[in-house]
Design a protein around this motif. Sequence first.
Motif, PDB file in Angstrom:
ATOM      1  N   GLU A 244     -35.049  47.252 -21.034  1.00 52.28           N
ATOM      2  CA  GLU A 244     -35.935  48.039 -20.318  1.00 52.28           C
ATOM      3  C   GLU A 244     -36.335  48.335 -20.901  1.00 52.28           C
ATOM      4  O   GLU A 244     -37.741  49.639 -20.920  1.00 52.28           O
ATOM      5  N   ARG A 245     -36.113  49.147 -22.302  1.00 51.21           N
ATOM      6  CA  ARG A 245     -36.659  49.884 -23.652  1.00 51.21           C
ATOM      7  C   ARG A 245     -37.924  49.435 -23.574  1.00 51.21           C
ATOM      8  O   ARG A 245     -39.383  50.187 -23.897  1.00 51.21           O
ATOM      9  N   LEU A 246     -38.254  48.224 -23.708  1.00 50.97           N
ATOM     10  CA  LEU A 246     -39.420  47.478 -24.308  1.00 50.97           C
ATOM     11  C   LEU A 246     -40.485  47.746 -22.895  1.00 50.97           C
ATOM     12  O   LEU A 246     -41.331  48.128 -23.134  1.00 50.97           O
ATOM     13  N   LEU A 247     -39.915  47.381 -21.647  1.00 51.95           N
ATOM     14  CA  LEU A 247     -39.918  47.680 -20.347  1.00 51.95           C
ATOM     15  C   LEU A 247     -41.184  49.286 -19.894  1.00 51.95           C
ATOM     16  O   LEU A 247     -42.089  49.081 -19.008  1.00 51.95           O
ATOM     17  N   ALA A 248     -40.303  49.526 -20.172  1.00 50.36           N
ATOM     18  CA  ALA A 248     -39.916  51.120 -19.590  1.00 50.36           C
ATOM     19  C   ALA A 248     -41.727  51.636 -20.060  1.00 50.36           C
ATOM     20  O   ALA A 248     -41.843  52.232 -18.520  1.00 50.36           O
ATOM     21  N   PRO A 249     -41.911  51.925 -21.021  1.00 48.03           N
ATOM     22  CA  PRO A 249     -43.958  51.915 -21.262  1.00 48.03           C
ATOM     23  C   PRO A 249     -43.855  51.590 -20.241  1.00 48.03           C
ATOM     24  O   PRO A 249     -45.724  52.257 -19.942  1.00 48.03           O
ATOM     25  N   ARG A 250     -44.522  50.380 -19.910  1.00 47.25           N
ATOM     26  CA  ARG A 250     -45.685  49.380 -19.293  1.00 47.25           C
ATOM     27  C   ARG A 250     -44.880  50.355 -17.164  1.00 47.25           C
ATOM     28  O   ARG A 250     -46.700  50.324 -16.715  1.00 47.25           O
ATOM     29  N   TYR A 251     -43.835  51.291 -17.644  1.00 45.63           N
ATOM     30  CA  TYR A 251     -43.743  50.940 -15.723  1.00 45.63           C
ATOM     31  C   TYR A 251     -43.972  53.265 -15.413  1.00 45.63           C
ATOM     32  O   TYR A 251     -44.272  53.328 -14.573  1.00 45.63           O
ATOM     33  N   GLY A 252     -43.806  53.883 -16.253  1.00 43.05           N
ATOM     34  CA  GLY A 252     -43.858  55.137 -16.497  1.00 43.05           C
ATOM     35  C   GLY A 252     -42.812  55.494 -15.202  1.00 43.05           C
ATOM     36  O   GLY A 252     -42.003  55.425 -15.352  1.00 43.05           O
ATOM     37  N   THR A 253     -43.685  55.932 -13.974  1.00 43.46           N
ATOM     38  CA  THR A 253     -42.956  56.689 -13.267  1.00 43.46           C
ATOM     39  C   THR A 253     -41.923  55.533 -12.130  1.00 43.46           C
ATOM     40  O   THR A 253     -41.517  55.447 -11.007  1.00 43.46           O
ATOM     41  N   THR A 254     -42.618  54.722 -11.796  1.00 43.47           N
ATOM     42  CA  THR A 254     -42.941  53.592 -10.895  1.00 43.47           C
ATOM     43  C   THR A 254     -40.943  52.611 -11.728  1.00 43.47           C
ATOM     44  O   THR A 254     -40.773  53.152 -12.982  1.00 43.47           O
TER      45      THR A 254
END
Length: 535
Positions: A244-254
Amino acid sequence: MTMIETDVLVVGAGPCGMALANLLGVYGTRAVVIDRDVNPPDYPRAVGIDDESLRTCQAIGVVDEVLADTLQNTPIRYYTSWGHCFAHVKPADKPFGWPRRNLFLQPLLEKALRTGLARFDQIETRLGHELTSLVQDLGGVSATIRQLDGTTVDVRAAFVVGADGGRSTVRDLIGVKLDGSTASTKWLVVDVADDQLDAPYSAVYCSPDRPVLMVPLPYGHRRFEFRLGPSDDETAVVQHEHVERLLAPRYGTTPLPRIVRARVYLHHSRVAHTFQVGRVFLAGDAAHLQPPFFGQGMNSGIRDATNLAWKLAAVTRGVATPAMLDTYDIERRTHASAMVSFAHRIGQMYRPRNLVTERLRDVGFRLAQKLPGGKEYILQMKYKPMPRYTHGVVAGVNETRASDPVGRMFMQPDVESTNGRMKFDNAVGDWFAVIGVGFDPFLSLDEVDRQWWVSIGARFIHVRPARPIKSAAASADPELHDVVDVEDVDGAFRDWKLARPREEIIVLRPDRYVAATCDRSSFAATTAALRRTFG
Protein backbone atom coordinates in the motif's frame (compact mmCIF):
# COMPACT_ATOMS: atom_id res chain seq x y z
CA MET A 1 -2.28 -49.84 -17.77
CA THR A 2 -3.91 -47.94 -20.64
CA MET A 3 -2.37 -47.17 -24.05
CA ILE A 4 -3.39 -44.06 -26.00
CA GLU A 5 -2.36 -43.50 -29.62
CA THR A 6 -2.36 -40.06 -31.20
CA ASP A 7 -0.57 -37.90 -33.77
CA VAL A 8 0.67 -35.23 -31.38
CA LEU A 9 1.11 -35.18 -27.61
CA VAL A 10 1.05 -31.58 -26.34
CA VAL A 11 2.55 -31.20 -22.87
CA GLY A 12 1.31 -27.98 -21.25
CA ALA A 13 -2.15 -26.39 -21.37
CA GLY A 14 -1.15 -22.73 -21.13
CA PRO A 15 -1.78 -20.22 -23.95
CA CYS A 16 0.96 -21.68 -26.16
CA GLY A 17 -0.09 -25.31 -25.74
CA MET A 18 -3.78 -24.54 -26.05
CA ALA A 19 -3.25 -22.37 -29.15
CA LEU A 20 -1.26 -25.20 -30.72
CA ALA A 21 -3.92 -27.78 -29.85
CA ASN A 22 -6.72 -25.57 -31.22
CA LEU A 23 -4.84 -25.12 -34.48
CA LEU A 24 -4.29 -28.86 -34.75
CA GLY A 25 -8.03 -29.23 -34.25
CA VAL A 26 -8.71 -26.76 -37.08
CA TYR A 27 -6.35 -28.73 -39.33
CA GLY A 28 -7.99 -32.05 -38.44
CA THR A 29 -4.98 -33.52 -36.62
CA ARG A 30 -5.38 -35.86 -33.64
CA ALA A 31 -3.82 -34.64 -30.41
CA VAL A 32 -3.76 -35.28 -26.68
CA VAL A 33 -3.13 -32.30 -24.38
CA ILE A 34 -1.94 -32.86 -20.82
CA ASP A 35 -1.09 -30.57 -17.94
CA ARG A 36 -0.06 -31.34 -14.38
CA ASP A 37 -2.49 -28.69 -13.08
CA VAL A 38 -6.25 -29.09 -13.25
CA ASN A 39 -6.85 -25.32 -13.21
CA PRO A 40 -4.75 -22.49 -14.68
CA PRO A 41 -2.39 -20.83 -12.16
CA ASP A 42 -3.75 -17.68 -10.52
CA TYR A 43 -0.44 -15.86 -10.04
CA PRO A 44 0.62 -12.83 -12.15
CA ARG A 45 1.37 -13.69 -15.75
CA ALA A 46 0.96 -12.18 -19.24
CA VAL A 47 -1.23 -9.08 -19.68
CA GLY A 48 -0.54 -8.05 -23.31
CA ILE A 49 -1.73 -9.63 -26.55
CA ASP A 50 -0.68 -8.26 -29.94
CA ASP A 51 -2.20 -8.29 -33.43
CA GLU A 52 -0.23 -11.36 -34.51
CA SER A 53 -1.67 -13.40 -31.65
CA LEU A 54 -5.15 -12.06 -32.33
CA ARG A 55 -4.74 -13.24 -35.91
CA THR A 56 -4.00 -16.70 -34.54
CA CYS A 57 -7.12 -16.44 -32.38
CA GLN A 58 -8.99 -15.60 -35.59
CA ALA A 59 -7.60 -18.74 -37.24
CA ILE A 60 -8.65 -20.76 -34.20
CA GLY A 61 -12.13 -19.20 -34.24
CA VAL A 62 -12.14 -17.54 -30.82
CA VAL A 63 -11.06 -13.97 -31.61
CA ASP A 64 -14.48 -12.45 -30.86
CA GLU A 65 -14.52 -14.08 -27.43
CA VAL A 66 -10.99 -12.88 -26.69
CA LEU A 67 -11.65 -9.30 -27.83
CA ALA A 68 -14.80 -9.15 -25.71
CA ASP A 69 -12.57 -9.24 -22.61
CA THR A 70 -9.76 -7.02 -23.95
CA LEU A 71 -8.77 -3.36 -23.72
CA GLN A 72 -7.90 -2.59 -27.34
CA ASN A 73 -5.29 -0.19 -28.73
CA THR A 74 -4.15 0.85 -25.27
CA PRO A 75 -1.41 3.53 -25.44
CA ILE A 76 1.76 3.48 -23.36
CA ARG A 77 3.60 6.50 -21.98
CA TYR A 78 7.23 6.65 -20.89
CA TYR A 79 8.18 9.16 -18.18
CA THR A 80 11.48 10.49 -16.95
CA SER A 81 12.29 10.46 -13.24
CA TRP A 82 11.34 14.16 -13.13
CA GLY A 83 7.89 13.52 -14.65
CA HIS A 84 8.35 14.43 -18.33
CA CYS A 85 6.65 12.15 -20.88
CA PHE A 86 9.46 11.54 -23.39
CA ALA A 87 7.66 8.92 -25.53
CA HIS A 88 4.01 8.20 -26.24
CA VAL A 89 3.17 5.01 -28.13
CA LYS A 90 -0.35 4.78 -29.55
CA PRO A 91 -0.58 2.31 -32.44
CA ALA A 92 -3.67 2.79 -34.60
CA ASP A 93 -2.71 0.91 -37.78
CA LYS A 94 -4.06 -2.60 -38.31
CA PRO A 95 -1.77 -4.15 -40.94
CA PHE A 96 -2.78 -7.67 -39.91
CA GLY A 97 -6.44 -6.89 -39.40
CA TRP A 98 -6.43 -6.39 -35.62
CA PRO A 99 -5.35 -3.74 -33.08
CA ARG A 100 -1.66 -3.94 -32.28
CA ARG A 101 -1.44 -3.38 -28.52
CA ASN A 102 -4.12 -4.89 -26.29
CA LEU A 103 -4.44 -5.72 -22.60
CA PHE A 104 -6.25 -8.70 -21.14
CA LEU A 105 -6.68 -11.00 -18.15
CA GLN A 106 -4.95 -14.30 -18.89
CA PRO A 107 -7.49 -16.54 -17.11
CA LEU A 108 -10.18 -15.25 -19.49
CA LEU A 109 -7.97 -15.89 -22.52
CA GLU A 110 -7.27 -19.42 -21.33
CA LYS A 111 -10.97 -20.00 -20.75
CA ALA A 112 -11.69 -18.99 -24.36
CA LEU A 113 -8.96 -21.32 -25.66
CA ARG A 114 -10.16 -24.25 -23.53
CA THR A 115 -13.76 -23.69 -24.58
CA GLY A 116 -12.64 -23.54 -28.21
CA LEU A 117 -10.79 -26.83 -27.88
CA ALA A 118 -13.98 -28.62 -26.85
CA ARG A 119 -15.25 -28.28 -30.45
CA PHE A 120 -12.85 -30.90 -31.76
CA ASP A 121 -13.63 -34.58 -31.33
CA GLN A 122 -10.07 -35.56 -32.30
CA ILE A 123 -8.49 -33.50 -29.48
CA GLU A 124 -8.42 -35.01 -25.99
CA THR A 125 -7.57 -32.90 -22.95
CA ARG A 126 -6.30 -34.59 -19.77
CA LEU A 127 -5.73 -32.21 -16.88
CA GLY A 128 -4.02 -33.34 -13.70
CA HIS A 129 -1.74 -35.58 -15.79
CA GLU A 130 2.04 -35.28 -15.50
CA LEU A 131 4.64 -36.48 -17.99
CA THR A 132 7.20 -38.75 -16.32
CA SER A 133 9.16 -40.24 -19.24
CA LEU A 134 9.50 -40.31 -22.99
CA VAL A 135 11.52 -42.45 -25.40
CA GLN A 136 11.93 -41.80 -29.12
CA ASP A 137 12.41 -44.29 -31.93
CA LEU A 138 12.23 -44.07 -35.72
CA GLY A 139 8.45 -44.43 -35.75
CA GLY A 140 7.37 -42.14 -32.94
CA VAL A 141 7.56 -41.30 -29.24
CA SER A 142 6.45 -43.42 -26.28
CA ALA A 143 5.53 -41.41 -23.19
CA THR A 144 4.37 -42.33 -19.70
CA ILE A 145 1.93 -40.07 -17.88
CA ARG A 146 1.03 -40.14 -14.19
CA GLN A 147 -2.59 -39.36 -13.33
CA LEU A 148 -3.98 -37.66 -10.23
CA ASP A 149 -4.62 -41.00 -8.51
CA GLY A 150 -1.04 -42.13 -9.09
CA THR A 151 -1.81 -44.61 -11.85
CA THR A 152 -0.01 -44.32 -15.17
CA VAL A 153 -1.07 -44.07 -18.80
CA ASP A 154 1.12 -44.85 -21.81
CA VAL A 155 0.87 -42.60 -24.86
CA ARG A 156 2.21 -43.43 -28.28
CA ALA A 157 2.50 -40.29 -30.41
CA ALA A 158 4.10 -39.50 -33.73
CA PHE A 159 5.37 -36.23 -32.23
CA VAL A 160 5.59 -34.50 -28.85
CA VAL A 161 5.52 -30.75 -28.18
CA GLY A 162 6.77 -29.43 -24.86
CA ALA A 163 4.84 -26.25 -24.10
CA ASP A 164 5.20 -26.81 -20.37
CA GLY A 165 6.78 -23.55 -19.26
CA GLY A 166 10.12 -22.31 -18.01
CA ARG A 167 10.66 -25.38 -15.81
CA SER A 168 9.89 -27.70 -18.69
CA THR A 169 9.90 -31.43 -17.98
CA VAL A 170 10.06 -32.13 -21.72
CA ARG A 171 13.15 -29.95 -22.09
CA ASP A 172 14.86 -31.79 -19.24
CA LEU A 173 13.95 -35.22 -20.61
CA ILE A 174 15.49 -34.48 -24.03
CA GLY A 175 18.58 -32.87 -22.49
CA VAL A 176 18.23 -29.34 -23.88
CA LYS A 177 19.66 -26.42 -21.92
CA LEU A 178 18.65 -22.77 -21.90
CA ASP A 179 21.46 -20.40 -22.86
CA GLY A 180 21.56 -16.82 -21.59
CA SER A 181 21.39 -15.05 -18.27
CA THR A 182 19.17 -14.21 -15.33
CA ALA A 183 19.13 -10.64 -14.04
CA SER A 184 20.38 -10.20 -10.50
CA THR A 185 17.70 -7.59 -9.81
CA LYS A 186 14.27 -8.68 -8.60
CA TRP A 187 10.90 -7.10 -9.26
CA LEU A 188 7.76 -6.96 -7.15
CA VAL A 189 4.64 -7.65 -9.27
CA VAL A 190 1.34 -6.46 -7.78
CA ASP A 191 -2.13 -7.13 -9.16
CA VAL A 192 -5.02 -5.02 -7.87
CA ALA A 193 -8.79 -4.97 -8.38
CA ASP A 194 -11.60 -2.44 -7.79
CA ASP A 195 -9.29 0.15 -9.34
CA GLN A 196 -10.69 3.71 -9.66
CA LEU A 197 -7.58 5.45 -10.99
CA ASP A 198 -8.31 7.61 -14.05
CA ALA A 199 -5.29 6.52 -16.11
CA PRO A 200 -6.46 4.59 -19.20
CA TYR A 201 -2.94 3.95 -20.47
CA SER A 202 0.13 1.95 -19.56
CA ALA A 203 2.90 3.97 -17.96
CA VAL A 204 6.59 3.36 -17.41
CA TYR A 205 8.17 5.62 -14.80
CA CYS A 206 11.84 5.34 -15.62
CA SER A 207 14.30 5.95 -12.80
CA PRO A 208 17.90 5.16 -11.90
CA ASP A 209 16.64 4.10 -8.45
CA ARG A 210 13.24 2.40 -8.61
CA PRO A 211 11.50 2.25 -12.01
CA VAL A 212 7.80 1.43 -11.92
CA LEU A 213 5.47 -0.08 -14.54
CA MET A 214 1.70 0.47 -14.43
CA VAL A 215 -0.72 -1.39 -16.71
CA PRO A 216 -4.54 -0.95 -16.80
CA LEU A 217 -6.49 -4.18 -17.23
CA PRO A 218 -10.14 -5.02 -17.95
CA TYR A 219 -12.88 -5.06 -15.33
CA GLY A 220 -11.22 -2.74 -12.81
CA HIS A 221 -7.90 -4.58 -12.56
CA ARG A 222 -4.44 -3.04 -12.80
CA ARG A 223 -0.88 -4.38 -12.77
CA PHE A 224 2.12 -2.71 -11.08
CA GLU A 225 5.75 -3.74 -11.22
CA PHE A 226 8.34 -2.22 -8.87
CA ARG A 227 12.04 -2.80 -9.18
CA LEU A 228 13.52 -3.90 -5.86
CA GLY A 229 16.78 -2.69 -4.42
CA PRO A 230 19.55 -4.92 -3.03
CA SER A 231 18.47 -4.19 0.55
CA ASP A 232 14.76 -5.03 0.04
CA ASP A 233 13.59 -8.09 1.94
CA GLU A 234 11.49 -10.45 -0.25
CA THR A 235 9.25 -11.43 2.64
CA ALA A 236 8.64 -7.88 3.79
CA VAL A 237 7.92 -6.30 0.39
CA VAL A 238 4.89 -8.52 -0.30
CA GLN A 239 3.18 -7.60 2.95
CA HIS A 240 -0.06 -5.68 2.58
CA GLU A 241 1.11 -2.55 4.41
CA HIS A 242 4.31 -2.29 2.38
CA VAL A 243 2.50 -2.71 -0.93
CA GLU A 244 0.00 0.00 0.00
CA ARG A 245 2.88 2.40 0.72
CA LEU A 246 4.25 1.72 -2.78
CA LEU A 247 0.86 2.25 -4.40
CA ALA A 248 -0.12 5.40 -2.51
CA PRO A 249 1.99 7.92 -4.55
CA ARG A 250 0.28 6.74 -7.76
CA TYR A 251 -3.26 7.26 -6.41
CA GLY A 252 -3.10 10.57 -4.51
CA THR A 253 -6.63 11.32 -3.33
CA THR A 254 -8.13 8.38 -5.28
CA PRO A 255 -9.07 5.46 -3.01
CA LEU A 256 -6.51 2.68 -3.00
CA PRO A 257 -7.55 -0.49 -4.86
CA ARG A 258 -7.90 -3.95 -3.41
CA ILE A 259 -4.62 -5.86 -3.49
CA VAL A 260 -5.20 -9.25 -5.13
CA ARG A 261 -1.68 -10.63 -4.97
CA ALA A 262 1.97 -9.63 -4.73
CA ARG A 263 4.93 -11.78 -5.79
CA VAL A 264 8.65 -11.29 -6.34
CA TYR A 265 10.15 -12.28 -9.69
CA LEU A 266 13.51 -12.63 -11.39
CA HIS A 267 13.76 -11.77 -15.07
CA HIS A 268 15.35 -14.31 -17.40
CA SER A 269 16.84 -13.76 -20.85
CA ARG A 270 17.37 -17.30 -22.09
CA VAL A 271 16.87 -19.31 -25.28
CA ALA A 272 17.16 -23.07 -25.81
CA HIS A 273 20.11 -24.02 -28.01
CA THR A 274 17.68 -26.00 -30.17
CA PHE A 275 13.87 -26.14 -30.41
CA GLN A 276 13.86 -29.71 -31.74
CA VAL A 277 15.37 -33.05 -30.84
CA GLY A 278 14.15 -35.69 -33.26
CA ARG A 279 10.38 -35.97 -32.93
CA VAL A 280 10.18 -33.74 -29.85
CA PHE A 281 9.75 -29.95 -30.06
CA LEU A 282 9.88 -27.09 -27.57
CA ALA A 283 7.59 -24.06 -27.71
CA GLY A 284 6.79 -21.02 -25.60
CA ASP A 285 8.55 -20.59 -22.27
CA ALA A 286 9.96 -24.10 -22.58
CA ALA A 287 12.00 -22.79 -25.52
CA HIS A 288 12.69 -19.17 -24.53
CA LEU A 289 12.31 -16.86 -21.55
CA GLN A 290 12.32 -13.09 -21.78
CA PRO A 291 11.83 -10.13 -19.45
CA PRO A 292 8.24 -8.79 -19.48
CA PHE A 293 9.22 -5.22 -20.43
CA PHE A 294 7.76 -5.38 -23.96
CA GLY A 295 4.95 -7.82 -23.23
CA GLN A 296 6.04 -10.36 -25.83
CA GLY A 297 6.69 -13.53 -23.82
CA MET A 298 3.28 -15.11 -24.38
CA ASN A 299 3.03 -13.67 -27.90
CA SER A 300 6.34 -15.27 -28.85
CA GLY A 301 4.98 -18.60 -27.63
CA ILE A 302 1.84 -18.21 -29.74
CA ARG A 303 4.09 -17.47 -32.75
CA ASP A 304 5.83 -20.76 -32.05
CA ALA A 305 2.49 -22.59 -31.95
CA THR A 306 1.28 -20.94 -35.15
CA ASN A 307 4.48 -21.87 -36.98
CA LEU A 308 4.65 -25.46 -35.75
CA ALA A 309 0.99 -26.53 -35.89
CA TRP A 310 0.53 -26.46 -39.67
CA LYS A 311 3.83 -28.24 -40.24
CA LEU A 312 2.80 -31.05 -37.88
CA ALA A 313 -0.54 -31.20 -39.70
CA ALA A 314 1.14 -31.34 -43.12
CA VAL A 315 3.33 -34.24 -42.03
CA THR A 316 0.56 -36.20 -40.30
CA ARG A 317 -1.67 -35.67 -43.36
CA GLY A 318 1.05 -37.17 -45.52
CA VAL A 319 1.48 -34.15 -47.80
CA ALA A 320 4.98 -33.41 -46.44
CA THR A 321 7.83 -35.51 -45.09
CA PRO A 322 9.14 -35.14 -41.51
CA ALA A 323 12.05 -33.15 -42.97
CA MET A 324 9.72 -30.14 -43.15
CA LEU A 325 9.62 -30.09 -39.35
CA ASP A 326 13.30 -29.16 -39.28
CA THR A 327 12.25 -25.72 -40.53
CA TYR A 328 10.53 -24.97 -37.19
CA ASP A 329 13.84 -24.47 -35.40
CA ILE A 330 15.32 -22.73 -38.46
CA GLU A 331 12.48 -20.21 -38.64
CA ARG A 332 11.57 -19.62 -35.01
CA ARG A 333 14.74 -19.71 -32.92
CA THR A 334 16.42 -16.70 -34.55
CA HIS A 335 13.41 -14.46 -34.07
CA ALA A 336 12.76 -15.71 -30.53
CA SER A 337 16.34 -14.78 -29.68
CA ALA A 338 15.84 -11.34 -31.22
CA MET A 339 12.75 -10.75 -29.08
CA VAL A 340 14.59 -11.81 -25.92
CA SER A 341 17.42 -9.38 -26.69
CA PHE A 342 14.98 -6.60 -27.53
CA ALA A 343 13.04 -7.02 -24.28
CA HIS A 344 16.33 -6.96 -22.37
CA ARG A 345 17.35 -3.66 -24.02
CA ILE A 346 13.93 -2.13 -23.32
CA GLY A 347 14.42 -3.01 -19.65
CA GLN A 348 17.77 -1.22 -19.63
CA MET A 349 16.00 1.92 -20.89
CA TYR A 350 13.65 1.75 -17.89
CA ARG A 351 16.56 2.10 -15.51
CA PRO A 352 19.18 4.55 -16.81
CA ARG A 353 22.52 4.40 -15.05
CA ASN A 354 22.35 7.96 -13.77
CA LEU A 355 20.72 11.34 -14.34
CA VAL A 356 23.17 12.23 -17.14
CA THR A 357 22.38 9.16 -19.23
CA GLU A 358 18.68 9.69 -18.57
CA ARG A 359 18.80 13.23 -19.93
CA LEU A 360 20.77 12.06 -22.98
CA ARG A 361 18.10 9.45 -23.66
CA ASP A 362 15.38 12.10 -23.29
CA VAL A 363 17.10 14.39 -25.79
CA GLY A 364 17.60 11.45 -28.17
CA PHE A 365 13.89 10.64 -28.19
CA ARG A 366 12.96 14.27 -28.78
CA LEU A 367 15.30 14.49 -31.77
CA ALA A 368 14.10 11.15 -33.18
CA GLN A 369 10.50 12.37 -33.17
CA LYS A 370 11.47 15.44 -35.19
CA LEU A 371 13.01 13.37 -37.98
CA PRO A 372 10.82 12.53 -41.01
CA GLY A 373 8.77 9.50 -40.03
CA GLY A 374 10.31 9.42 -36.55
CA LYS A 375 7.14 10.21 -34.63
CA GLU A 376 5.16 7.68 -36.67
CA TYR A 377 7.89 5.10 -36.06
CA ILE A 378 7.39 5.42 -32.30
CA LEU A 379 3.59 5.91 -32.30
CA GLN A 380 2.89 2.85 -34.46
CA MET A 381 5.39 0.55 -32.71
CA LYS A 382 7.40 0.08 -35.90
CA TYR A 383 10.46 -0.59 -33.75
CA LYS A 384 9.02 -4.00 -32.80
CA PRO A 385 11.19 -6.78 -34.31
CA MET A 386 9.01 -8.67 -36.81
CA PRO A 387 9.75 -12.23 -37.94
CA ARG A 388 11.45 -12.62 -41.31
CA TYR A 389 12.04 -16.19 -42.44
CA THR A 390 14.83 -16.32 -45.00
CA HIS A 391 15.28 -20.10 -44.80
CA GLY A 392 12.61 -22.73 -44.36
CA VAL A 393 9.33 -23.12 -46.21
CA VAL A 394 10.01 -20.14 -48.46
CA ALA A 395 11.25 -19.72 -52.02
CA GLY A 396 12.93 -16.85 -53.83
CA VAL A 397 13.86 -14.78 -50.78
CA ASN A 398 15.66 -11.57 -51.68
CA GLU A 399 17.64 -10.74 -48.55
CA THR A 400 19.14 -7.60 -50.09
CA ARG A 401 15.74 -5.98 -50.73
CA ALA A 402 14.28 -4.59 -47.53
CA SER A 403 10.75 -4.50 -48.95
CA ASP A 404 10.78 -8.12 -50.11
CA PRO A 405 7.61 -9.70 -48.67
CA VAL A 406 8.75 -13.32 -48.81
CA GLY A 407 9.16 -14.76 -45.33
CA ARG A 408 7.10 -11.98 -43.73
CA MET A 409 3.56 -12.00 -42.37
CA PHE A 410 1.10 -10.96 -45.07
CA MET A 411 -1.34 -8.09 -44.70
CA GLN A 412 -4.99 -8.71 -43.89
CA PRO A 413 -7.26 -6.16 -45.54
CA ASP A 414 -11.00 -6.43 -45.90
CA VAL A 415 -12.27 -8.01 -49.11
CA GLU A 416 -15.72 -8.65 -50.52
CA SER A 417 -17.21 -11.78 -52.05
CA THR A 418 -20.66 -13.11 -52.80
CA ASN A 419 -20.87 -13.79 -49.05
CA GLY A 420 -20.35 -10.11 -48.22
CA ARG A 421 -17.48 -8.14 -46.72
CA MET A 422 -14.96 -10.06 -44.62
CA LYS A 423 -11.38 -10.13 -43.44
CA PHE A 424 -9.05 -11.64 -46.02
CA ASP A 425 -8.10 -14.69 -43.93
CA ASN A 426 -11.74 -15.71 -43.76
CA ALA A 427 -11.83 -15.85 -47.56
CA VAL A 428 -8.49 -17.63 -47.79
CA GLY A 429 -9.42 -20.50 -45.45
CA ASP A 430 -7.16 -22.28 -42.99
CA TRP A 431 -4.57 -23.82 -45.31
CA PHE A 432 -2.30 -22.84 -48.22
CA ALA A 433 -3.54 -20.24 -50.67
CA VAL A 434 -2.35 -19.34 -54.17
CA ILE A 435 -3.40 -15.75 -54.83
CA GLY A 436 -3.60 -14.13 -58.23
CA VAL A 437 -3.74 -10.34 -58.13
CA GLY A 438 -5.95 -9.40 -61.07
CA PHE A 439 -6.20 -12.86 -62.65
CA ASP A 440 -7.01 -16.50 -61.92
CA PRO A 441 -3.77 -18.21 -60.76
CA PHE A 442 -5.12 -21.70 -61.52
CA LEU A 443 -4.91 -20.96 -65.24
CA SER A 444 -1.17 -20.25 -64.99
CA LEU A 445 -0.32 -23.86 -64.08
CA ASP A 446 0.29 -26.92 -66.18
CA GLU A 447 -1.63 -30.06 -65.31
CA VAL A 448 1.12 -31.63 -63.17
CA ASP A 449 1.60 -28.54 -61.01
CA ARG A 450 -2.16 -28.06 -60.71
CA GLN A 451 -2.53 -31.59 -59.39
CA TRP A 452 0.19 -31.01 -56.79
CA TRP A 453 -1.38 -27.83 -55.42
CA VAL A 454 -4.77 -29.54 -55.32
CA SER A 455 -3.26 -32.61 -53.61
CA ILE A 456 -1.90 -30.56 -50.70
CA GLY A 457 -5.27 -28.83 -50.26
CA ALA A 458 -4.36 -25.34 -51.50
CA ARG A 459 -7.11 -22.85 -52.26
CA PHE A 460 -6.93 -20.60 -55.33
CA ILE A 461 -7.86 -16.96 -54.82
CA HIS A 462 -8.62 -14.50 -57.61
CA VAL A 463 -8.37 -10.93 -56.29
CA ARG A 464 -10.30 -8.56 -58.53
CA PRO A 465 -10.24 -4.77 -58.48
CA ALA A 466 -12.96 -3.11 -56.46
CA ARG A 467 -16.29 -2.93 -58.30
CA PRO A 468 -15.23 -4.67 -61.54
CA ILE A 469 -17.51 -4.66 -64.55
CA LYS A 470 -20.16 -7.32 -64.18
CA SER A 471 -19.03 -9.36 -67.15
CA ALA A 472 -15.54 -9.70 -65.65
CA ALA A 473 -16.90 -10.62 -62.23
CA ALA A 474 -18.96 -13.40 -63.75
CA SER A 475 -16.24 -14.78 -66.03
CA ALA A 476 -15.05 -17.62 -63.78
CA ASP A 477 -16.26 -21.05 -64.80
CA PRO A 478 -17.18 -22.96 -61.61
CA GLU A 479 -17.19 -26.21 -63.58
CA LEU A 480 -13.53 -25.76 -64.54
CA HIS A 481 -12.05 -25.50 -61.05
CA ASP A 482 -12.63 -24.28 -57.53
CA VAL A 483 -11.52 -20.65 -57.28
CA VAL A 484 -12.54 -18.04 -54.71
CA ASP A 485 -13.30 -14.62 -56.19
CA VAL A 486 -12.86 -11.60 -53.93
CA GLU A 487 -12.91 -7.86 -54.55
CA ASP A 488 -10.19 -5.54 -53.31
CA VAL A 489 -12.58 -3.16 -51.55
CA ASP A 490 -9.84 -1.72 -49.28
CA GLY A 491 -7.46 -1.04 -52.18
CA ALA A 492 -4.68 -2.96 -50.41
CA PHE A 493 -3.96 -5.22 -53.40
CA ARG A 494 -4.11 -2.22 -55.73
CA ASP A 495 -1.30 -0.65 -53.69
CA TRP A 496 0.56 -3.96 -53.63
CA LYS A 497 0.43 -4.13 -57.44
CA LEU A 498 1.63 -0.55 -57.81
CA ALA A 499 4.62 -1.22 -55.55
CA ARG A 500 5.42 -4.66 -57.01
CA PRO A 501 4.12 -4.72 -60.61
CA ARG A 502 5.78 -8.05 -61.47
CA GLU A 503 4.71 -9.96 -58.35
CA GLU A 504 1.28 -11.04 -59.52
CA ILE A 505 1.14 -14.36 -57.67
CA ILE A 506 1.41 -14.72 -53.90
CA VAL A 507 1.72 -18.08 -52.16
CA LEU A 508 0.44 -17.84 -48.61
CA ARG A 509 1.20 -20.37 -45.90
CA PRO A 510 -1.36 -21.46 -43.26
CA ASP A 511 0.38 -19.22 -40.70
CA ARG A 512 -0.20 -16.25 -43.06
CA TYR A 513 3.47 -15.84 -43.96
CA VAL A 514 4.39 -15.34 -47.59
CA ALA A 515 6.03 -18.49 -48.95
CA ALA A 516 6.77 -16.98 -52.38
CA THR A 517 5.86 -14.26 -54.86
CA CYS A 518 6.42 -14.34 -58.59
CA ASP A 519 5.02 -13.37 -61.97
CA ARG A 520 3.02 -15.80 -64.08
CA SER A 521 5.99 -16.86 -66.19
CA SER A 522 7.92 -17.92 -63.06
CA PHE A 523 5.12 -19.79 -61.32
CA ALA A 524 6.22 -23.24 -62.48
CA ALA A 525 9.75 -22.69 -61.14
CA THR A 526 8.38 -21.29 -57.89
CA THR A 527 6.11 -24.31 -57.49
CA ALA A 528 9.10 -26.63 -58.03
CA ALA A 529 11.12 -24.79 -55.37
CA LEU A 530 8.30 -24.99 -52.82
CA ARG A 531 7.69 -28.67 -53.57
CA ARG A 532 11.26 -29.36 -52.49
CA THR A 533 10.56 -27.89 -49.04
CA PHE A 534 7.80 -30.48 -48.60
CA GLY A 535 10.38 -33.25 -48.92
